[in-house]
Design a protein around this motif. Structure first.
Motif, PDB file in Angstrom:
ATOM      1  N   ASN A  52     -76.018 -29.275  63.686  1.00  0.00           N
ATOM      2  CA  ASN A  52     -76.183 -30.315  64.997  1.00  0.00           C
ATOM      3  C   ASN A  52     -74.780 -30.627  65.742  1.00  0.00           C
ATOM      4  O   ASN A  52     -73.870 -30.045  65.243  1.00  0.00           O
ATOM      5  CB  ASN A  52     -76.785 -31.450  64.390  1.00  0.00           C
ATOM      6  N   ALA A  53     -74.978 -31.218  66.804  1.00  0.00           N
ATOM      7  CA  ALA A  53     -73.562 -31.543  67.736  1.00  0.00           C
ATOM      8  C   ALA A  53     -72.616 -32.285  66.753  1.00  0.00           C
ATOM      9  O   ALA A  53     -71.385 -31.922  67.205  1.00  0.00           O
ATOM     10  CB  ALA A  53     -74.060 -32.459  68.835  1.00  0.00           C
ATOM     11  N   ALA A  54     -72.616 -33.231  65.725  1.00  0.00           N
ATOM     12  CA  ALA A  54     -71.735 -33.824  65.296  1.00  0.00           C
ATOM     13  C   ALA A  54     -71.356 -32.974  64.060  1.00  0.00           C
ATOM     14  O   ALA A  54     -70.360 -33.629  63.340  1.00  0.00           O
ATOM     15  CB  ALA A  54     -72.219 -35.142  64.563  1.00  0.00           C
ATOM     16  N   ARG A  55     -71.805 -31.839  63.871  1.00  0.00           N
ATOM     17  CA  ARG A  55     -71.437 -30.975  62.751  1.00  0.00           C
ATOM     18  C   ARG A  55     -71.463 -31.387  61.418  1.00  0.00           C
ATOM     19  O   ARG A  55     -70.993 -31.042  60.455  1.00  0.00           O
ATOM     20  CB  ARG A  55     -69.881 -30.385  62.862  1.00  0.00           C
ATOM     21  N   ASP A  56     -72.502 -32.532  61.280  1.00  0.00           N
ATOM     22  CA  ASP A  56     -72.725 -33.186  59.889  1.00  0.00           C
ATOM     23  C   ASP A  56     -73.882 -32.788  59.249  1.00  0.00           C
ATOM     24  O   ASP A  56     -74.232 -33.035  58.107  1.00  0.00           O
ATOM     25  CB  ASP A  56     -72.449 -34.833  60.018  1.00  0.00           C
ATOM     26  N   VAL A  57     -75.047 -32.051  59.958  1.00  0.00           N
ATOM     27  CA  VAL A  57     -76.251 -31.632  59.332  1.00  0.00           C
ATOM     28  C   VAL A  57     -76.223 -30.293  59.796  1.00  0.00           C
ATOM     29  O   VAL A  57     -76.125 -29.803  60.867  1.00  0.00           O
ATOM     30  CB  VAL A  57     -77.327 -32.542  60.177  1.00  0.00           C
TER      31      VAL A  57
END
Length: 107
Positions: A52-57
């Motif tokens: 995802n955009a936040a790179r956490d999922v």
């Protein structure tokens, strides 16, 4: 053998059938249209960033409900049970189940 459709969910593509052989024996059967989902998995593996955009999922797989039922019934692996997560991860890392993956990496 006679078959009777008990129900069909157009959202999931799941169909439930009642089977009778005319001799008093019966069974239930489930089926699911999964071609569209598997096409999405193949496209995601090829063209999409799994994060995802936040790179956490990270999206690693889309698993048809019929496969989740097969794992439970044939392998004793309950996708919905958090205690089975290691077994689910092992199945998704297995080359035999690669077509469920949306990402080339391992879990």
């Amino acid at each position: 053998m006679t078959q009777r459709l008990l129900g069909f969910d157009p959202v999931t593509g799941l169909a439930h059938w009642w089977l009778e052989d005319g001799e008093g024996n019966w069974a239930q059967k489930a089926s699911q249209h999964v071609a569209g989902l598997l096409d999405l998995n193949r496209e995601a593996r090829t063209y999409c960033d799994p994060y995802n955009a936040a790179r956490d999922v990270r999206l690693v797989a889309r698993i048809p409900l019929i496969v989740i039922a097969k794992w439970r019934n044939e392998l004793g692996v309950d996708y919905w049970n958090l205690d089975h997560q290691d077994k689910v991860d092992a199945l998704l890392n297995d080359a035999d189940w690669r077509w469920l993956r949306t990402d080339e990496g391992t879990i």
